[in-house]
Design an enzyme around this catalytic site. Sequence first.
Site, mmCIF file in Angstrom:
data_model
loop_
_atom_site.group_PDB
_atom_site.id
_atom_site.type_symbol
_atom_site.label_atom_id
_atom_site.label_comp_id
_atom_site.label_asym_id
_atom_site.label_seq_id
_atom_site.Cartn_x
_atom_site.Cartn_y
_atom_site.Cartn_z
ATOM 1 N N SER A 199 0.519 -1.278 -0.167
ATOM 2 C CA SER A 199 0.469 -0.317 0.182
ATOM 3 C C SER A 199 1.056 1.851 -0.239
ATOM 4 O O SER A 199 0.355 2.251 -0.739
ATOM 5 C CB SER A 199 -1.253 0.133 1.165
ATOM 6 O OG SER A 199 -0.368 -0.018 2.355
ATOM 7 N N HIS A 227 -4.886 -4.770 -1.516
ATOM 8 C CA HIS A 227 -4.876 -3.399 -2.112
ATOM 9 C C HIS A 227 -5.234 -4.439 -3.020
ATOM 10 O O HIS A 227 -4.522 -3.481 -4.870
ATOM 11 C CB HIS A 227 -3.704 -2.558 -2.074
ATOM 12 C CG HIS A 227 -4.101 -1.478 -1.430
ATOM 13 N ND1 HIS A 227 -4.521 -0.686 -0.179
ATOM 14 C CD2 HIS A 227 -3.111 -2.622 0.378
ATOM 15 C CE1 HIS A 227 -4.379 -0.099 0.328
ATOM 16 N NE2 HIS A 227 -3.584 -0.895 1.611
ATOM 17 N N LYS A 257 -12.064 -1.936 0.220
ATOM 18 C CA LYS A 257 -11.404 -0.966 -0.760
ATOM 19 C C LYS A 257 -11.672 -1.011 -2.185
ATOM 20 O O LYS A 257 -13.579 -0.556 -2.218
ATOM 21 C CB LYS A 257 -9.694 -1.073 -0.621
ATOM 22 C CG LYS A 257 -8.817 -1.288 0.339
ATOM 23 C CD LYS A 257 -7.854 -1.785 0.595
ATOM 24 C CE LYS A 257 -7.116 -1.438 1.907
ATOM 25 N NZ LYS A 257 -7.618 -2.225 2.288
#
Length: 407
Positions: A199, A227, A257
């Site tokens: 990240s 992610h 996310k």
Amino acid sequence: MADRGFDLEDRLETLEDDDLKRSLSPVDRVAERGYFADPSGGDLPVLDSAEALVFASNNYLGLTDDQRVQDAARGAAATVGTGAGASRLVTGDTLVHRDLERLLTEVKGTDRALTFSSGYAANLGTITALEPDVVFSDELNHASIIDGCRLADTDTVVYDHCDAASLRSKLEERARTAAQDGRDPDAESWLIVTDSVFSMDGTVAPLAAICDAAEEFGAWVMVDEAHATGLYANGGGVVQAEGLEDRVQVQMGTLSKALASQGGYVAGSAALIDCLINDARSFVFSTGLTPPAAAAASEALHVARHSDVRDQLWENVAHLRDGLESMGFEVWGDSQILPVVVGDRTDAIALADGIREREVVVPAIRPPTVPEGTSRLRVVPMATHDQDDIITCLEAFQAAGEEVGVL
């Protein structure tokens, strides 16, 4: 009598002196743009009068304000309830949870999947439930992985970031040391854990090479796709993009996310999921994921798989990266996360402030989050940014960069 409490004021003063104190800046909505408020402590926030573009969110596909996703959440709240009401082992296991887990299983190419109340809880619960004798961990793995290893009280061997050769040498060293100490290395359980997309650096783990090393030594592989979930092949992650479903024993990820919701998941064999249902304390002793969150994630996953949002994101990533590099900025990574490396923490903060003055939100990331000398701005476009938004962001970088003197 001695005061055996805590000097919180002194702690806060130290953070302030070291320029490390953080505060909360509320925003009116989670989307590609919004109205922000200055930190207000416990008082009601006052929103800014100017709308800002957001290039700082993990809402990669921009689905938090997608009508389809919002309708799914509303429908679940109306038909199932606003909360799970209990641990899923009691009465909190609903058909909405099962539908999401079915979709995750299909996307991740596994026997089953299990959702948790957060990605943090998923990592902690999985690592502690497996109780590995040894964990081989990438040096830049997420805090939840590090804390999971600590809580499991396992031997943790750290290898160099995204370096399969370093991992292999650590595996060889562990086997050799065990033999020299008179222990049977084959009797130990070994787990290799890595993020797939990191990240803060935007780097992508060399998963195929990691699997090669794991198979040579009989270790299991656990990949954190927080992610990456929703952004790659068929709405999956890097594991799916590289066709490694049969070589990665534990696939973990988040719903908070790209999938525009809240929570985490683990996908793997039926035996793995049954063990987690019984032994993962962060699952057993937590109220289940809320039905609206589960329904929102299901719909977001459907949109990620069956629309052009992923293509839109990657087009924006390419445009933004090309623009930043053409100005002379150093941009790291191989993913949708674009770390613009400045180096000096003061310059990074000044650059972020200058960009914010131009109504674009991009955070400065500085030590101790990242190593000294590598302070950066973490730039992340969304699929819902249009070309004018990208140009505005680039213009803000250009003007602020020249003003601060980093260009």
